[in-house]
Structure formats: structure tokens, C-alpha cells
Write a protein that holds these residues in place. Structure first.
Motif, PDB file in Angstrom:
ATOM      1  N   GLY A   1     -10.564  -4.763  24.463  1.00  0.00           N
ATOM      2  CA  GLY A   1      -9.600  -4.922  23.236  1.00  0.00           C
ATOM      3  C   GLY A   1      -9.970  -6.207  22.565  1.00  0.00           C
ATOM      4  O   GLY A   1     -10.686  -6.938  22.885  1.00  0.00           O
ATOM      5  N   GLY A   2      -9.237  -6.420  21.360  1.00  0.00           N
ATOM      6  CA  GLY A   2      -9.568  -7.799  20.690  1.00  0.00           C
ATOM      7  C   GLY A   2      -9.007  -8.786  21.247  1.00  0.00           C
ATOM      8  O   GLY A   2      -7.828  -9.043  22.196  1.00  0.00           O
ATOM      9  N   GLY A   3      -9.814 -10.077  21.251  1.00  0.00           N
ATOM     10  CA  GLY A   3      -9.435 -11.238  21.679  1.00  0.00           C
ATOM     11  C   GLY A   3      -9.598 -11.287  23.264  1.00  0.00           C
ATOM     12  O   GLY A   3      -9.176 -12.278  23.812  1.00  0.00           O
ATOM     13  N   SER A   4     -10.106 -10.414  23.938  1.00  0.00           N
ATOM     14  CA  SER A   4     -10.270 -10.205  25.133  1.00  0.00           C
ATOM     15  C   SER A   4     -11.562 -10.304  25.927  1.00  0.00           C
ATOM     16  O   SER A   4     -12.525 -11.019  25.215  1.00  0.00           O
ATOM     17  N   THR A   5     -11.816 -10.042  26.872  1.00  0.00           N
ATOM     18  CA  THR A   5     -13.232  -9.945  27.730  1.00  0.00           C
ATOM     19  C   THR A   5     -13.297  -8.634  28.479  1.00  0.00           C
ATOM     20  O   THR A   5     -12.470  -7.985  28.658  1.00  0.00           O
ATOM     21  N   GLY A   6     -14.639  -8.541  29.060  1.00  0.00           N
ATOM     22  CA  GLY A   6     -15.026  -7.542  30.035  1.00  0.00           C
ATOM     23  C   GLY A   6     -13.987  -7.553  31.096  1.00  0.00           C
ATOM     24  O   GLY A   6     -14.230  -6.602  31.842  1.00  0.00           O
ATOM     25  N   TRP A   7     -13.660  -8.694  31.606  1.00  0.00           N
ATOM     26  CA  TRP A   7     -12.641  -8.887  32.759  1.00  0.00           C
ATOM     27  C   TRP A   7     -11.589  -7.898  32.726  1.00  0.00           C
ATOM     28  O   TRP A   7     -11.067  -7.454  33.922  1.00  0.00           O
ATOM     29  N   ASP A   8     -11.206  -7.546  31.611  1.00  0.00           N
ATOM     30  CA  ASP A   8     -10.181  -6.491  31.558  1.00  0.00           C
ATOM     31  C   ASP A   8     -10.375  -5.307  32.336  1.00  0.00           C
ATOM     32  O   ASP A   8      -9.414  -4.688  32.971  1.00  0.00           O
ATOM     33  N   TRP A   9     -11.614  -5.016  32.689  1.00  0.00           N
ATOM     34  CA  TRP A   9     -11.916  -3.594  33.326  1.00  0.00           C
ATOM     35  C   TRP A   9     -12.491  -4.036  34.740  1.00  0.00           C
ATOM     36  O   TRP A   9     -12.936  -3.103  35.581  1.00  0.00           O
ATOM     37  N   HIS A  10     -12.144  -5.190  35.265  1.00  0.00           N
ATOM     38  CA  HIS A  10     -12.730  -5.725  36.558  1.00  0.00           C
ATOM     39  C   HIS A  10     -11.941  -4.743  37.714  1.00  0.00           C
ATOM     40  O   HIS A  10     -12.557  -4.557  38.962  1.00  0.00           O
ATOM     41  N   LEU A  11     -10.852  -4.034  37.489  1.00  0.00           N
ATOM     42  CA  LEU A  11     -10.196  -3.230  38.442  1.00  0.00           C
ATOM     43  C   LEU A  11     -10.761  -1.858  38.409  1.00  0.00           C
ATOM     44  O   LEU A  11     -10.701  -0.995  39.391  1.00  0.00           O
ATOM     45  N   VAL A  12     -11.278  -1.508  37.144  1.00  0.00           N
ATOM     46  CA  VAL A  12     -11.625  -0.129  37.063  1.00  0.00           C
ATOM     47  C   VAL A  12     -12.973   0.148  37.422  1.00  0.00           C
ATOM     48  O   VAL A  12     -13.237   0.965  38.016  1.00  0.00           O
ATOM     49  N   ALA A  13     -13.888  -0.740  37.247  1.00  0.00           N
ATOM     50  CA  ALA A  13     -15.265  -0.958  37.537  1.00  0.00           C
ATOM     51  C   ALA A  13     -15.848  -0.380  38.891  1.00  0.00           C
ATOM     52  O   ALA A  13     -16.369   0.268  39.263  1.00  0.00           O
ATOM     53  N   PRO A  14     -14.893  -1.053  40.045  1.00  0.00           N
ATOM     54  CA  PRO A  14     -15.357  -0.726  41.380  1.00  0.00           C
ATOM     55  C   PRO A  14     -14.821   0.471  41.625  1.00  0.00           C
ATOM     56  O   PRO A  14     -15.585   1.243  42.628  1.00  0.00           O
ATOM     57  N   VAL A  15     -13.702   1.119  41.023  1.00  0.00           N
ATOM     58  CA  VAL A  15     -13.293   2.499  41.506  1.00  0.00           C
ATOM     59  C   VAL A  15     -14.620   3.442  40.996  1.00  0.00           C
ATOM     60  O   VAL A  15     -15.007   4.604  41.574  1.00  0.00           O
ATOM     61  N   LEU A  16     -14.974   3.201  39.821  1.00  0.00           N
ATOM     62  CA  LEU A  16     -15.923   3.912  38.954  1.00  0.00           C
ATOM     63  C   LEU A  16     -17.609   4.023  39.762  1.00  0.00           C
ATOM     64  O   LEU A  16     -18.127   4.893  40.184  1.00  0.00           O
ATOM     65  N   ARG A  17     -17.932   2.829  40.387  1.00  0.00           N
ATOM     66  CA  ARG A  17     -18.931   2.661  41.119  1.00  0.00           C
ATOM     67  C   ARG A  17     -18.771   3.432  42.358  1.00  0.00           C
ATOM     68  O   ARG A  17     -19.824   4.085  43.063  1.00  0.00           O
TER      69      ARG A  17
ATOM     70  N   MET B   1      -2.074  -2.482  28.594  1.00  0.00           N
ATOM     71  CA  MET B   1      -3.015  -2.836  29.224  1.00  0.00           C
ATOM     72  C   MET B   1      -3.171  -2.126  30.631  1.00  0.00           C
ATOM     73  O   MET B   1      -3.165  -2.446  31.519  1.00  0.00           O
ATOM     74  N   ILE B   2      -3.595  -0.786  30.222  1.00  0.00           N
ATOM     75  CA  ILE B   2      -3.435   0.056  31.329  1.00  0.00           C
ATOM     76  C   ILE B   2      -4.627  -0.182  32.391  1.00  0.00           C
ATOM     77  O   ILE B   2      -4.415   0.399  33.680  1.00  0.00           O
ATOM     78  N   ALA B   3      -5.840  -0.747  32.087  1.00  0.00           N
ATOM     79  CA  ALA B   3      -6.839  -1.012  32.954  1.00  0.00           C
ATOM     80  C   ALA B   3      -6.388  -1.972  34.132  1.00  0.00           C
ATOM     81  O   ALA B   3      -6.962  -2.045  35.083  1.00  0.00           O
ATOM     82  N   LEU B   4      -5.245  -2.822  33.619  1.00  0.00           N
ATOM     83  CA  LEU B   4      -4.629  -3.562  34.584  1.00  0.00           C
ATOM     84  C   LEU B   4      -3.729  -3.141  35.469  1.00  0.00           C
ATOM     85  O   LEU B   4      -3.299  -3.570  36.621  1.00  0.00           O
ATOM     86  N   ALA B   5      -2.696  -2.237  34.731  1.00  0.00           N
ATOM     87  CA  ALA B   5      -1.586  -1.562  35.232  1.00  0.00           C
ATOM     88  C   ALA B   5      -1.837  -0.600  36.153  1.00  0.00           C
ATOM     89  O   ALA B   5      -1.082  -0.389  36.819  1.00  0.00           O
ATOM     90  N   ASN B   6      -2.985   0.349  35.723  1.00  0.00           N
ATOM     91  CA  ASN B   6      -3.050   1.573  36.767  1.00  0.00           C
ATOM     92  C   ASN B   6      -4.376   1.748  36.603  1.00  0.00           C
ATOM     93  O   ASN B   6      -5.019   2.848  35.976  1.00  0.00           O
ATOM     94  N   PRO B   7      -5.226   0.880  37.289  1.00  0.00           N
ATOM     95  CA  PRO B   7      -6.632   0.991  37.042  1.00  0.00           C
ATOM     96  C   PRO B   7      -7.392   2.396  38.029  1.00  0.00           C
ATOM     97  O   PRO B   7      -8.153   2.850  37.477  1.00  0.00           O
ATOM     98  N   ARG B   8      -6.628   2.422  39.095  1.00  0.00           N
ATOM     99  CA  ARG B   8      -7.351   3.641  39.890  1.00  0.00           C
ATOM    100  C   ARG B   8      -7.188   4.999  39.169  1.00  0.00           C
ATOM    101  O   ARG B   8      -8.122   5.861  38.807  1.00  0.00           O
TER     102      ARG B   8
END
Length: 223
Positions: free
Chosen positions: A14-30, A201-208
Motif C-alpha cells: 500500500g501507500g507509503g509502505s514497502t514489500g516488507w508488509d508481506w514478509h509473513l505471508v510470503a513464507p506461507v505461500l512458498r 493491515m491484514i498481512a501483518l495481523a492474520n498472515p497465515r
């Protein structure tokens, strides 16, 4: 639809942010067998607008295939441009802004009806409800200034991409309230949104659960 069961999830922050926002989602997808691309949009450069943001995403994708483009919040203004320029199997909005072709980013707020909503209580955290304090602190530390100097320009999106599209709204979102988002999605996408527990910020609150929803969207595509 390609026969390959592995997708590449292209995650747009989202706005003003970074790809880090997804860092908890990414390993689950992998862990579910997928590739992940989470690019930092080039927000700080005033010469860039949504078209250049989309180009940065496309460059990061390289020659990967089976793309699932996923956008959070302000990233929703970028995602359909990406999907109009490169082959995309699925487009997913996660409590995201949905633009109309030709609509300037600055115009979305009034045109969508968001500007008519009652102002939220300033004492209530509209973004981070449900996010652990240490993640809130880190996310704020990583936040970037988004100049927005070109947000008054019409989007280069001329027509909606011919791509299967899903929308996932957050039932506890205090920034984009669910009632508003349901109407916006029906009006602009002509579909019923899916829903998930959690705040903006669901990717940080409920990533799995988010990652598992994204995986399920992929598996539900007709082969």
C-alpha cells in the motif's frame, strides 16, 4: 490456464509502505509451493506515478509465469495496470482501492464515496488494529514518504484487464469500512467481495489465513 500448479504471487504493498508488509505471508505461500515477488514501489521519486510503479512491478517479475497479482490498499491503483501489460492468471484486491479506467488517483477518494464517510475517531488506530506492537513499530520504521506529485494525472488504464478478479475485504477494517467496501466493489467490479477477519493491515495481523486464501483462489481457477 497453464497446467503448472505453481503460481508466482506478485504482492503489491500500500501507500507509503514497502514489500516488507508481506514478509509473513510470503513464507506461507512458498511453503505451499509457490514463488513470491514483493517489490518496493519507487514511491519517493516525484517523477514516478502509477504507470512507473507498475513498470517496476513488471520488471521484478522477469520471465516468471502463472502470475497472480495481489494488491493491498493503495496498491489497488497499480495492480490492474500491471495486469493490463503482462499476462496475468488472477487479480486479487485485498482491502484495496479499485480504480476506474482513466481515473486519477487523487479523484478516487471523492468518486468512490470515501470522502463522504464520517471521520473516524482520532483516538482509534485505523490501520493497525490486531497487529502486534513490535510489528507496528517496525512497519512505521520502514515507512516511506510517497510524494504523490503525479496523483492528479489520469491513470494510464484505458480498459479493465480481461483477468479473473477476486476481492477480499477485512471485516475489522477501520480505514476502509466493510459496508463502504462492499458497495464500492459491487459498483466498480460487479462482484461480491469475500471476507476475512482482521483489520486493514491484514498481512501483518492474520498472515497465515491470508496466504491460505490466496492459495485457495489459485486452486479454484479452472484448469
Amino acid at each position: 490456464m497453464a497446467d503448472n500448479e505453481t503460481a508466482t504471487f506478485v504482492l503489491i504493498h500500500g501507500g507509503g509502505s514497502t514489500g516488507w508488509d508481506w514478509h509473513l505471508v510470503a513464507p506461507v505461500l512458498r511453503g505451499l509451493g509457490h514463488e513470491v515477488v514483493a517489490v518496493d514501489l519507487p514511491l519517493e521519486d516525484p517523477a514516478n506515478g502509477v504507470s512507473e510503479y507498475a513498470d517496476a512491478v513488471i520488471e521484478a517479475c522477469g520471465d516468471r509465469t502463472n502470475l497472480v497479482v495481489v494488491a493491498h490498499s493503495w496498491g489497488g491503483l497499480v495492480a490492474p495496470i500491471v495486469s493490463s501489460r503482462i499476462a496475468t492468471e488472477l487479480l486479487v484486491f485485498v482491502t484495496a482501492m479499485v480504480p476506474l479506467p482513466g481515473e486519477a488517483p487523487n479523484d478516487w477518494w471523492s468518486a468512490s464515496g470515501f470522502s463522504d464517510l464520517e471521520a473516524s475517531d482520532p483516538e482509534v488506530d485505523a490501520f493497525y488494529n490486531g497487529v502486534p506492537a513490535e510489528l507496528v513499530e517496525e512497519c512505521n520504521r520502514r515507512g516511506r514518504e510517497q510524494t504523490g506529485e503525479r496523483d492528479g494525472e489520469p491513470t494510464p488504464l484505458k480498459a479493465w484487464p480481461d483477468v479473473p478478479t477476486r476481492f477480499l475485504l477485512c471485516r475489522d477494517d477501520r480505514f476502509f469500512p466493510p459496508a463502504f467496501m462492499r458497495g464500492m466493489v459491487r459498483e466498480r467490479l460487479g462482484i461480491e467481495p469475500d471476507e476475512i477477519d482482521g483489520g486493514h493491515m491484514i498481512a501483518l495481523a492474520n498472515p497465515r489465513e491470508l496466504a491460505e486464501r490466496l492459495h485457495r483462489y489459485w486452486t479454484e481457477l479452472p484448469r
